[in-house]
Design a protein around this motif. Structure first.
Motif, PDB file in Angstrom:
ATOM      1  N   SER A  41       0.846  -1.121   0.093  1.00 36.02           N
ATOM      2  CA  SER A  41      -0.021   0.132  -0.010  1.00 36.02           C
ATOM      3  C   SER A  41       0.870   1.436   0.153  1.00 36.02           C
ATOM      4  O   SER A  41       2.049   1.184   0.517  1.00 36.02           O
ATOM      5  N   ALA A  42       0.255   2.341  -0.621  1.00 31.85           N
ATOM      6  CA  ALA A  42       1.184   3.513  -0.681  1.00 31.85           C
ATOM      7  C   ALA A  42       0.275   4.572  -0.447  1.00 31.85           C
ATOM      8  O   ALA A  42      -0.662   4.802  -1.405  1.00 31.85           O
ATOM      9  N   THR A  43       0.411   5.534   0.535  1.00 34.16           N
ATOM     10  CA  THR A  43      -0.150   6.895   0.406  1.00 34.16           C
ATOM     11  C   THR A  43       0.754   7.972  -0.095  1.00 34.16           C
ATOM     12  O   THR A  43       1.676   8.300   0.439  1.00 34.16           O
ATOM     13  N   VAL A  44       0.343   8.673  -1.197  1.00 37.87           N
ATOM     14  CA  VAL A  44       1.296   9.571  -2.006  1.00 37.87           C
ATOM     15  C   VAL A  44       0.426  10.837  -1.779  1.00 37.87           C
ATOM     16  O   VAL A  44      -0.379  11.162  -2.525  1.00 37.87           O
ATOM     17  N   THR A  45       1.066  11.924  -1.242  1.00 33.90           N
ATOM     18  CA  THR A  45       0.455  13.236  -1.100  1.00 33.90           C
ATOM     19  C   THR A  45       1.536  14.326  -1.670  1.00 33.90           C
ATOM     20  O   THR A  45       2.907  14.210  -1.189  1.00 33.90           O
TER      21      THR A  45
ATOM     22  N   GLY B 146      -4.064   2.106  -1.862  1.00 39.64           N
ATOM     23  CA  GLY B 146      -3.260   3.312  -1.571  1.00 39.64           C
ATOM     24  C   GLY B 146      -4.262   4.586  -1.743  1.00 39.64           C
ATOM     25  O   GLY B 146      -5.603   4.510  -2.151  1.00 39.64           O
ATOM     26  N   LEU B 147      -3.707   5.697  -1.518  1.00 39.16           N
ATOM     27  CA  LEU B 147      -4.421   7.052  -1.592  1.00 39.16           C
ATOM     28  C   LEU B 147      -3.388   8.159  -2.320  1.00 39.16           C
ATOM     29  O   LEU B 147      -2.216   8.116  -1.913  1.00 39.16           O
ATOM     30  N   LEU B 148      -3.669   8.614  -3.405  1.00 38.12           N
ATOM     31  CA  LEU B 148      -3.194   9.685  -4.123  1.00 38.12           C
ATOM     32  C   LEU B 148      -3.773  11.243  -3.929  1.00 38.12           C
ATOM     33  O   LEU B 148      -4.963  11.126  -4.270  1.00 38.12           O
ATOM     34  N   VAL B 149      -3.177  11.955  -3.364  1.00 36.43           N
ATOM     35  CA  VAL B 149      -3.668  13.288  -3.254  1.00 36.43           C
ATOM     36  C   VAL B 149      -2.511  14.290  -3.517  1.00 36.43           C
ATOM     37  O   VAL B 149      -1.575  14.459  -3.212  1.00 36.43           O
TER      38      VAL B 149
ATOM     39  N   PRO C 279      -6.706  -5.202  -4.746  1.00 38.04           N
ATOM     40  CA  PRO C 279      -7.188  -3.973  -4.649  1.00 38.04           C
ATOM     41  C   PRO C 279      -6.719  -2.816  -5.459  1.00 38.04           C
ATOM     42  O   PRO C 279      -5.454  -2.946  -6.212  1.00 38.04           O
ATOM     43  N   LYS C 280      -7.439  -1.680  -5.494  1.00 37.94           N
ATOM     44  CA  LYS C 280      -6.846  -0.655  -6.443  1.00 37.94           C
ATOM     45  C   LYS C 280      -6.759   0.852  -5.615  1.00 37.94           C
ATOM     46  O   LYS C 280      -7.527   0.824  -4.448  1.00 37.94           O
ATOM     47  N   PRO C 281      -5.774   1.549  -5.715  1.00 35.90           N
ATOM     48  CA  PRO C 281      -5.691   2.826  -4.941  1.00 35.90           C
ATOM     49  C   PRO C 281      -6.686   3.724  -5.220  1.00 35.90           C
ATOM     50  O   PRO C 281      -7.595   3.581  -6.295  1.00 35.90           O
ATOM     51  N   ASP C 282      -7.031   4.772  -4.388  1.00 32.54           N
ATOM     52  CA  ASP C 282      -7.922   5.772  -4.512  1.00 32.54           C
ATOM     53  C   ASP C 282      -7.303   7.049  -5.092  1.00 32.54           C
ATOM     54  O   ASP C 282      -6.332   7.587  -4.623  1.00 32.54           O
ATOM     55  N   TYR C 283      -7.653   7.359  -6.662  1.00 34.36           N
ATOM     56  CA  TYR C 283      -6.802   8.180  -7.095  1.00 34.36           C
ATOM     57  C   TYR C 283      -7.692   9.394  -7.689  1.00 34.36           C
ATOM     58  O   TYR C 283      -7.286  10.110  -8.580  1.00 34.36           O
ATOM     59  N   ALA C 284      -9.058   9.630  -7.178  1.00 35.32           N
ATOM     60  CA  ALA C 284     -10.047  10.104  -7.588  1.00 35.32           C
ATOM     61  C   ALA C 284      -9.910  11.794  -7.182  1.00 35.32           C
ATOM     62  O   ALA C 284     -10.669  12.592  -7.853  1.00 35.32           O
TER      63      ALA C 284
END
Length: 324
Positions: free
Chosen positions: A247-251, A270-273, A290-295
């Motif tokens: 998992s990766a949180t990228v901000t 993950g989460l991309l912001v 699963p897929k990351p949230d990139y919306a």
């Protein structure tokens, strides 16, 4: 001479306290500084640890600094250069290492198998904190973190010019695998090979206010359970690659100068912001579950061929075996 082993510059163990100030440890064997056991504390400040040579018995080791079995090591305003296998190695639960305002550079491959050469390697539950430091011109990975319980934080630092191993594989700037917690903030990863940042094998990664730039095409191997090479993939260049249940949180992060994917998520969350990409064939690749949230609307994915590729089938870099 009896067995062609040892030759350490400084060895501290069994709750010893050692301070090295404004000094040079050069051309020793096995380890420039060797720290072991809970309660042992070593501080290296304004000093040089350079050119540590392998054991003649097996042409292994040659580490700049080794911390293990619960020892605590602090490195401040110092340089670890041209050592072998690993510039700074931290292993075992309870082991803590802090690196501040220091340089770890030019770590050479292990002569026994022409492998490793990492700048920093953390494993087996060790905790490593890197602040305002540089890892440059090391091999395989500038920073390598592995094993359950290992924690690594990198802040305001540079990982640059990471070189492949002898067979041309990897050369990744920052690599984590195996239920590691890895956090990188306000840092630059530049001129890597294969991937700027690679999270594999269940790693939980966090990138904040970072810049991943200039990933050169490289190669990686797929491995069997016994550690044998099953397949090799060439021409791989991803800014951030997340796979194998990681998992990766990228901000607030910018990814530039990779040729295949700016970011690649394979069967990983993950989460991309506030993430931007440019210069790659694909800005963002998402494949598997699963897929990351990139919306988030603050993201700006730019790819020469496609900005966002969903359900792709690109081969995904996996981590090499843990350095011994």
């Amino acid at each position: 001479p009896t067995d062609q082993t040892l030759g350490r510059g400084i060895a501290a163990q069994e709750e010893a306290t050692v301070t090295v100030l404004a000094s040079a440890l050069s051309a020793n064997h096995e380890a420039g500084v060797w720290a072991s056991d809970a309660g042992t504390t070593v501080t290296v400040e304004q000093s040089l640890v350079a050119g540590t040579l392998p054991r003649p018995s097996d042409q292994d080791a040659g580490l700049g600094i080794l911390a293990q079995e619960g020892a605590s090591v602090t490195v401040v305003a110092s340089a670890l250069t041209a050592n072998h296998a690993v510039g700074l190695s931290a292993a075992s639960a309870g082991t803590t290492v802090t690196v501040e305002q220091s340089l770890i550079a030019g770590t050479l491959l292990r002569p026994s198998d022409q492998d490793a050469g990492q700048g920093i390697a953390a494993a087996q539950g060790a905790t490593v904190n890197v602040l305002a430091s540089t890892m440059s011109a090391n091999h395989t990975a500038g920073l390598f973190a592995a094993s359950v319980g290992t924690t690594v934080t990198v802040e305001s630092s540079l990982v640059a010019e990471t070189l492949p191993s002898a067979d041309g594989s990897y050369g990744v700037g920052v690599l984590c695998t195996g239920d590691v917690d890895m956090s990188m903030t306000g840092s630059l990863v530049r001129s890597s090979h294969t991937a700027g940042v690679l999270a594999a094998g269940g790693c939980a990664a966090s990138l904040a206010d970072a810049h991943i730039d200039g990933v050169l095409p490289g190669r990686f191997h797929a491995w069997t359970d016994s550690g044998e090479i099953a397949a090799t993939y060439d021409g791989i260049s991803d800014g951030v690659a997340v796979g194998f249940g990681s998992s990766a949180t990228v901000t607030g992060t910018r990814v530039t100068g990779s040729t295949r994917a700016g970011l690649l998520f394979d069967a990983s969350s993950g989460l991309l912001v506030g993430v931007s990409t440019e210069g790659a064939r694909y800005g963002l690749v998402v494949q598997g579950e699963p897929k990351p949230d990139y919306a988030d609307p603050t993201n700006a994915f730019s790819g020469a061929e496609e900005d966002i590729l969903t359900d792709g089938a690109l081969p995904v870099p996996e981590a090499p075996p843990l350095p011994q």
